[in-house]
Design a protein around this motif. Sequence first.
Motif, short mmCIF file in Angstrom:
data_model
loop_
_atom_site.label_atom_id
_atom_site.label_comp_id
_atom_site.label_asym_id
_atom_site.label_seq_id
_atom_site.Cartn_x
_atom_site.Cartn_y
_atom_site.Cartn_z
N PHE A 120 30.98 47.72 41.19
CA PHE A 120 30.76 48.68 42.27
C PHE A 120 31.97 48.66 43.19
CE2 PHE A 120 28.92 44.72 43.64
CZ PHE A 120 29.33 44.58 44.95
N GLU A 121 32.15 49.78 43.86
CA GLU A 121 33.28 49.91 44.76
C GLU A 121 33.16 48.90 45.89
OE1 GLU A 121 36.02 51.68 44.31
OE2 GLU A 121 35.17 52.37 42.41
N GLN A 122 34.22 48.19 46.11
CA GLN A 122 34.24 47.19 47.18
C GLN A 122 35.19 47.68 48.27
OE1 GLN A 122 35.01 43.30 45.54
NE2 GLN A 122 33.92 43.81 43.67
N SER A 123 35.11 47.04 49.41
CA SER A 123 35.98 47.45 50.51
C SER A 123 37.44 47.17 50.14
CB SER A 123 35.60 46.69 51.79
OG SER A 123 35.76 45.30 51.58
N LYS A 124 38.31 47.97 50.70
CA LYS A 124 39.73 47.83 50.42
C LYS A 124 40.24 46.51 50.98
CE LYS A 124 44.03 50.31 50.49
NZ LYS A 124 44.66 51.60 50.62
N LYS A 125 41.01 45.80 50.19
CA LYS A 125 41.57 44.50 50.59
C LYS A 125 42.98 44.71 51.14
CE LYS A 125 38.02 42.37 48.70
NZ LYS A 125 37.01 43.37 48.62
N GLU A 126 43.39 43.78 51.97
CA GLU A 126 44.76 43.78 52.48
C GLU A 126 45.73 43.62 51.31
OE1 GLU A 126 46.17 43.96 55.63
OE2 GLU A 126 44.20 44.59 56.36
N THR A 127 46.77 44.42 51.29
CA THR A 127 47.78 44.32 50.24
C THR A 127 48.86 43.36 50.71
OG1 THR A 127 47.35 46.62 49.68
CG2 THR A 127 49.34 45.65 48.77
N PRO A 128 49.14 42.33 49.91
CA PRO A 128 50.20 41.40 50.33
C PRO A 128 51.55 42.11 50.34
CG PRO A 128 49.29 40.77 48.18
CD PRO A 128 48.53 41.96 48.66
N GLU A 129 52.39 41.70 51.27
CA GLU A 129 53.70 42.33 51.38
C GLU A 129 54.68 41.81 50.34
OE1 GLU A 129 55.27 42.40 55.35
OE2 GLU A 129 53.29 42.90 56.19
N ASP A 130 54.35 40.68 49.72
CA ASP A 130 55.24 40.11 48.71
C ASP A 130 55.34 41.02 47.49
OD1 ASP A 130 55.34 37.97 50.42
OD2 ASP A 130 53.98 36.70 49.23
N GLN A 131 56.49 41.03 46.89
CA GLN A 131 56.71 41.77 45.65
C GLN A 131 56.17 40.95 44.48
OE1 GLN A 131 58.07 44.85 45.18
NE2 GLN A 131 58.11 45.10 47.40
N LEU A 132 55.77 41.65 43.44
CA LEU A 132 55.37 40.95 42.23
C LEU A 132 56.58 40.24 41.64
CD1 LEU A 132 53.08 43.51 40.36
CD2 LEU A 132 52.41 41.42 41.51
N SER A 133 56.31 39.06 41.10
CA SER A 133 57.37 38.33 40.40
C SER A 133 56.82 37.87 39.06
CB SER A 133 57.83 37.13 41.22
OG SER A 133 56.79 36.17 41.28
N GLN A 134 57.70 37.67 38.12
CA GLN A 134 57.27 37.22 36.81
C GLN A 134 56.59 35.86 36.90
OE1 GLN A 134 57.30 39.09 33.91
NE2 GLN A 134 55.87 37.47 33.34
N SER A 135 57.08 34.99 37.75
CA SER A 135 56.46 33.67 37.87
C SER A 135 55.05 33.79 38.47
CB SER A 135 57.32 32.72 38.72
OG SER A 135 57.45 33.22 40.04
N GLY A 136 54.87 34.70 39.43
CA GLY A 136 53.54 34.93 40.00
C GLY A 136 52.58 35.49 38.97
N ILE A 137 53.07 36.39 38.15
CA ILE A 137 52.23 36.97 37.07
C ILE A 137 51.87 35.88 36.07
CG2 ILE A 137 52.22 38.60 35.15
CD1 ILE A 137 53.99 40.44 36.94
N ASP A 138 52.85 35.06 35.70
CA ASP A 138 52.60 33.97 34.74
C ASP A 138 51.54 33.01 35.27
OD1 ASP A 138 54.49 35.06 33.05
OD2 ASP A 138 56.10 33.67 33.67
N ILE A 139 51.62 32.67 36.56
CA ILE A 139 50.64 31.77 37.16
C ILE A 139 49.25 32.41 37.14
CG2 ILE A 139 49.90 30.73 39.35
CD1 ILE A 139 52.92 30.28 39.94
N ALA A 140 49.16 33.70 37.51
CA ALA A 140 47.87 34.39 37.53
C ALA A 140 47.23 34.40 36.15
CB ALA A 140 48.05 35.81 38.05
N PHE A 141 48.01 34.64 35.11
CA PHE A 141 47.45 34.74 33.76
C PHE A 141 47.29 33.38 33.09
CE2 PHE A 141 48.36 39.18 34.33
CZ PHE A 141 47.32 39.79 33.64
N SER A 142 47.80 32.33 33.70
CA SER A 142 47.60 30.99 33.12
C SER A 142 46.23 30.43 33.50
CB SER A 142 48.72 30.04 33.57
OG SER A 142 48.60 29.78 34.96
N ASN A 143 45.63 30.99 34.53
CA ASN A 143 44.30 30.55 34.96
C ASN A 143 43.22 31.22 34.12
OD1 ASN A 143 45.30 28.97 37.11
ND2 ASN A 143 45.54 30.82 38.36
N PRO A 144 42.04 30.59 34.00
CA PRO A 144 40.95 31.24 33.28
C PRO A 144 40.51 32.53 33.99
CG PRO A 144 40.37 28.96 33.85
CD PRO A 144 41.68 29.27 34.50
#
Length: 157
Positions: A120-144
């Motif tokens: 279901f539609e949830q309230s809009k979340k704050e968007t972080p000002e940081d840019q995406l980085s490959q290391s950040g993406i790798d960390i996110a996808f390394s978690n279950p």
Amino acid sequence: MAKTRFQIAKKDIIAVLDGYEKNIFTESNISAILNKNRGFWRLPIGLTSHDFVKLLLVYTKMKRIELNFPKSSASRFVWGNASAFSLALSAEKNSYLTHYTAMFLHNLPDQIPKTIYVNFEQSKKETPEDQLSQSGIDIAFSNPSRMSRNIALFEDY
């Protein structure tokens, strides 16, 4: 024995409920229906929506379904029959079927799902000002993957 006002109005009450496009209601929905039609049905002012629901459950095809989630429960009142998919959608406003459930409804897989996925539609979340980085993406996808624990059982689903 004299008929009650509910018994006298029963045919008209059934006609109104049969006329609704949807057949899954909350107690609030039923209260609104009662308030809208009370005068026409000539039901007593003292008849509460809770008592009206009880009468519907005893004297009509209305059924109560309890959706018990870990942190809450939700009563739904079904006029006739309803699919598990419709019941799942009724648990939260602005919800929609997702994942394998949506694929099944579009006739993509052959197997009938036993788990119904709803979002279901949830309230809009704050968007972080940081840019995406490959290391950040790798960390996110390394978690279950995140798994919801907000689960309710209905029949075989």
